[in-house]
Design an enzyme around this catalytic site. Structure first.
Site, mmCIF file in Angstrom:
data_model
loop_
_atom_site.group_PDB
_atom_site.id
_atom_site.type_symbol
_atom_site.label_atom_id
_atom_site.label_comp_id
_atom_site.label_asym_id
_atom_site.label_seq_id
_atom_site.Cartn_x
_atom_site.Cartn_y
_atom_site.Cartn_z
ATOM 1 N N VAL A 3 10.698 54.117 -16.845
ATOM 2 C CA VAL A 3 10.569 54.653 -15.371
ATOM 3 C C VAL A 3 10.935 55.983 -15.300
ATOM 4 O O VAL A 3 10.279 56.819 -14.572
ATOM 5 C CB VAL A 3 11.504 53.573 -14.521
ATOM 6 C CG1 VAL A 3 11.329 54.320 -13.040
ATOM 7 C CG2 VAL A 3 10.850 52.440 -14.502
ATOM 8 N N LEU A 4 12.322 56.263 -15.812
ATOM 9 C CA LEU A 4 12.735 57.903 -15.765
ATOM 10 C C LEU A 4 11.703 58.705 -16.489
ATOM 11 O O LEU A 4 11.453 59.874 -15.835
ATOM 12 C CB LEU A 4 13.874 57.774 -16.441
ATOM 13 C CG LEU A 4 15.211 58.395 -15.696
ATOM 14 C CD1 LEU A 4 16.336 57.886 -15.706
ATOM 15 C CD2 LEU A 4 15.155 59.999 -16.384
ATOM 16 N N ASN B 94 21.075 47.109 -25.053
ATOM 17 C CA ASN B 94 20.646 48.312 -25.966
ATOM 18 C C ASN B 94 21.540 48.200 -27.320
ATOM 19 O O ASN B 94 20.921 48.562 -28.323
ATOM 20 C CB ASN B 94 21.353 49.299 -25.177
ATOM 21 C CG ASN B 94 20.530 49.829 -24.065
ATOM 22 O OD1 ASN B 94 21.204 50.297 -23.035
ATOM 23 N ND2 ASN B 94 19.292 49.632 -23.945
ATOM 24 N N GLU C 2 12.474 48.320 -14.931
ATOM 25 C CA GLU C 2 11.836 48.797 -16.430
ATOM 26 C C GLU C 2 10.613 48.283 -16.610
ATOM 27 O O GLU C 2 10.007 47.108 -16.016
ATOM 28 C CB GLU C 2 12.825 48.266 -17.282
ATOM 29 C CG GLU C 2 12.398 48.709 -18.803
ATOM 30 C CD GLU C 2 12.376 50.310 -18.962
ATOM 31 O OE1 GLU C 2 11.565 50.924 -18.068
ATOM 32 O OE2 GLU C 2 12.650 50.977 -19.770
ATOM 33 N N HIS D 275 15.830 53.210 -15.508
ATOM 34 C CA HIS D 275 15.467 52.685 -16.789
ATOM 35 C C HIS D 275 14.538 53.689 -17.644
ATOM 36 O O HIS D 275 13.816 54.777 -16.895
ATOM 37 C CB HIS D 275 14.725 51.258 -16.879
ATOM 38 C CG HIS D 275 15.272 50.405 -16.177
ATOM 39 N ND1 HIS D 275 16.338 49.375 -16.658
ATOM 40 C CD2 HIS D 275 15.309 50.354 -14.727
ATOM 41 C CE1 HIS D 275 16.802 48.703 -15.415
ATOM 42 N NE2 HIS D 275 16.261 48.967 -14.415
ATOM 43 N N ARG E 35 22.036 45.967 -14.746
ATOM 44 C CA ARG E 35 22.501 47.262 -15.449
ATOM 45 C C ARG E 35 22.359 48.436 -14.521
ATOM 46 O O ARG E 35 23.237 49.243 -14.691
ATOM 47 C CB ARG E 35 21.881 47.175 -16.800
ATOM 48 C CG ARG E 35 20.392 47.152 -16.941
ATOM 49 C CD ARG E 35 19.900 47.067 -18.391
ATOM 50 N NE ARG E 35 18.336 47.538 -18.542
ATOM 51 C CZ ARG E 35 17.474 46.424 -18.109
ATOM 52 N NH1 ARG E 35 17.618 45.326 -17.786
ATOM 53 N NH2 ARG E 35 16.295 46.843 -18.565
ATOM 54 N N ARG F 4 19.860 57.246 -16.564
ATOM 55 C CA ARG F 4 19.604 55.935 -16.893
ATOM 56 C C ARG F 4 20.760 55.096 -16.693
ATOM 57 O O ARG F 4 21.640 55.670 -16.491
ATOM 58 C CB ARG F 4 19.190 55.842 -18.559
ATOM 59 C CG ARG F 4 17.962 56.550 -18.859
ATOM 60 C CD ARG F 4 17.908 56.712 -20.409
ATOM 61 N NE ARG F 4 17.495 55.332 -21.098
ATOM 62 C CZ ARG F 4 17.529 55.007 -22.204
ATOM 63 N NH1 ARG F 4 17.908 56.014 -23.290
ATOM 64 N NH2 ARG F 4 17.636 53.569 -22.715
ATOM 65 N N HIS F 5 20.583 53.705 -16.787
ATOM 66 C CA HIS F 5 21.853 52.947 -16.726
ATOM 67 C C HIS F 5 22.637 53.134 -17.751
ATOM 68 O O HIS F 5 22.232 53.727 -18.653
ATOM 69 C CB HIS F 5 21.216 51.196 -16.532
ATOM 70 C CG HIS F 5 20.406 51.060 -17.730
ATOM 71 N ND1 HIS F 5 21.117 50.825 -18.995
ATOM 72 C CD2 HIS F 5 19.221 50.938 -17.955
ATOM 73 C CE1 HIS F 5 20.073 50.728 -19.693
ATOM 74 N NE2 HIS F 5 18.917 50.650 -19.135
ATOM 75 N N GLY F 6 23.811 52.756 -17.521
ATOM 76 C CA GLY F 6 24.707 52.713 -18.815
ATOM 77 C C GLY F 6 24.443 51.921 -19.899
ATOM 78 O O GLY F 6 23.619 51.141 -19.700
ATOM 79 N N GLU F 7 25.079 52.056 -21.179
ATOM 80 C CA GLU F 7 24.683 51.324 -22.247
ATOM 81 C C GLU F 7 24.723 49.804 -22.223
ATOM 82 O O GLU F 7 25.761 49.515 -21.507
ATOM 83 C CB GLU F 7 25.409 51.600 -23.460
ATOM 84 C CG GLU F 7 25.110 51.084 -24.717
ATOM 85 C CD GLU F 7 26.229 51.384 -25.799
ATOM 86 O OE1 GLU F 7 25.856 52.189 -26.840
ATOM 87 O OE2 GLU F 7 27.348 50.713 -25.702
#
Ligand SMILES: Nc1ncnc2c1ncn2[C@@H]1O[C@H](COP(=O)(O)OP(=O)(O)OP(=O)(O)O)[C@@H](O)[C@H]1O
Length: 433
Positions: free
Chosen positions: A352-353, A220, A284, A349, A264, A213-216
């Site tokens: 999606v992941l 978030n 996302e 995201h 992100r 996933r992208h970083g925080e």
């Protein structure tokens, strides 16, 4: 399926079932080898597969009949759409019998032959899966390989490959040495052409897929969904750590990075020293009118929608937005391209992941939207002969949890190790004959 032993028939059959199931097309594989074992073949040696061995031939014939009967029952009682008879079906007589039986039940079969004369590959296949087959339980691997080669030679004596002239009236696809050459004949329906396109894209070279996933992100931290916010300070820390995590897992292997078009994911990937591609299809799940809101705000403003989503998260579509099902549909080209490619790292995201992970791990639809996929964790998927091995590598960078359990608008999960996700899926090897 059609083909000599160790030509990847079970591998291909299982992949087709997984692909179609992921697309919500009800599919099931009927493996003749497991029917044969249930019919009492025990641990047969190569002699059992001699076509002059009358007693053994009867057992094998009964196994095929049972598989076909169960297939028909499944079509009738469970509204099945695509059934695969995973057997060798090496003779024209056997195939004509299947053809006749299916046509009597208003089903038009498609034959899928895997043909290969690449001896190195065949030996690799035997070593990959056959030595550990239930047929060779407790048998020395070298002896097992020798016996399996002998088994193949028994089949070779009677093998009648699909033929341009003799089989011109049936629907078939023939894969030669994986997909070096593909011959198709009388492909008539949309579904058949989807399956053909899928199998044409498969390869068996070893490779890995990494998911992150992208970083925080700032959203978030603020517990908001959607948007196109930047990473938080901790999110940037993850992006600086990611190259080391990848190197640790991939070594010197070359790979390509795929991100979404959102800020992100691109910020997360920016320190990675590999070629990068940005896909709109990896954006996302679109939360429509709820974009930019917290779950608490959604529950307050749209209580009916909030409840409906919890009740059927896979099907629920945000007003003006998307459902998980919609995301799967738009991800299909991504999956197809992933099948064609070698080492890929996808930075995307949560929703999606989950969908991509569900494809590789065969996670059912009712479970996939609820899987926990934490932030700041690199997931490594290694496709194996009959499944996918998963390794999770955590970056030592704290992050909020964005996981929302059913029935609450609060985010955060009781277990930190993501036990709601599936760690490994490795099906037991079965043989087709
Ligand atoms: N198109 C292909 N051609 C040859 N080998 C393949 C192909 N696709 C997958 N494989 C390899 O085949 C191996 C798995 O063999 P599999 O059990 O599927 O063979 P099979 O044809 O079903 O054999 P059997 O008839 O004994 O059951 C894996 O190592 C996989 O990498």
């Amino acid at each position: 399926m059609v083909g000599l032993p160790a030509r990847g028939k079970s591998f291909i059959a299982q992949k087709i079932v997984r692909y179609l199931s992921w697309l919500s097309i009800k599919a099931k594989c009927f493996n003749v080898g497991s029917y044969r074992r249930r019919a009492g073949s025990g641990h047969p040696n190569a002699e059992f597969f001699d076509f002059n061995n009358v007693q053994a031939f009867e057992i094998r014939q009964r196994a095929a009949e049972q598989a076909v009967t169960d297939m028909m029952k499944w079509y009738e009682e469970e509204n099945g759409v695509v059934a695969i008879i995973d057997g060798t079906n090496t003779t024209r007589e056997r195939r004509n019998w299947i053809l006749k039986y299916c046509r009597e039940h208003a089903i038009e079969p498609m034959f899928l032959e895997s043909w290969s004369d690449d001896m190195d590959m065949i030996l690799r296949n035997i070593s990959d899966v056959k030595k550990s087959s239930p047929d060779y339980e407790g048998i020395n691997p070298e002896l097992a390989t020798k016996d399996f080669l002998k088994r193949i030679s028994k089949y070779e004596k009677v093998y009648q490959p699909l033929d341009h002239e003799l089989d011109k009236n049936i629907t078939y696809v023939k894969l030669i040495n994986v997909a070096q050459e593909v011959i198709i004949n009388r492909i008539q329906t949309y579904l058949e052409s989807r399956v053909v396109f899928y199998v044409m894209n498969l390869h068996i070279r070893p490779r890995c897929i990494w998911l992150s996933r992208h970083g925080e992100s700032v959203y978030n931290v603020e517990k908001k969904i959607g948007g196109d916010s930047w990473l938080s300070e901790r999110g940037f820390r993850y992006s600086y750590k990611l190259p080391d995590l990848v190197k640790q897992s991939a070594g010197d292997a070359d790979l390509t990075i795929w991100t979404s078009t959102l800020v992100r994911t691109q910020q997360t990937a920016r320190e990675l020293p590999y070629k990068q591609l940005h896909w709109k299809a990896l954006d996302e799940l679109d939360a429509g009118v709820c974009d930019g809101m917290t779950y608490e705000e959604i529950e307050e403003k749209y209580p009916g929608d909030f409840k409906a989503r919890d009740e059927n998260k896979y099907e629920y579509r945000y007003p003006g937005g998307e459902s998980y099902r919609d995301v799967v549909i738009r991800l299909e080209p991504i999956i197809m391209e992933l099948e064609r490619q070698e080492n890929i790292l996808i930075v995307t995201h949560q929703a999606v992941l989950r969908c991509i992970y569900a494809y590789f791990m065969n996670v059912p639809q009712e479970e996939s939207p609820w899987m926990s996929i934490p932030l700041h964790t690199l997931i490594k998927l290694e496709p194996k002969a009959y499944g996918t091995k998963v390794t999770r590598i955590r970056a030592d960078v704290p992050a909020v949890s964005t996981y929302k359990e059913k029935g609450t608008s609060q985010v955060g999960e009781s277990t930190q190790d993501g036990t709601k996700s599936r760690n490994i899926l490795l099906n037991l090897p079965e043989s087709s004959n």
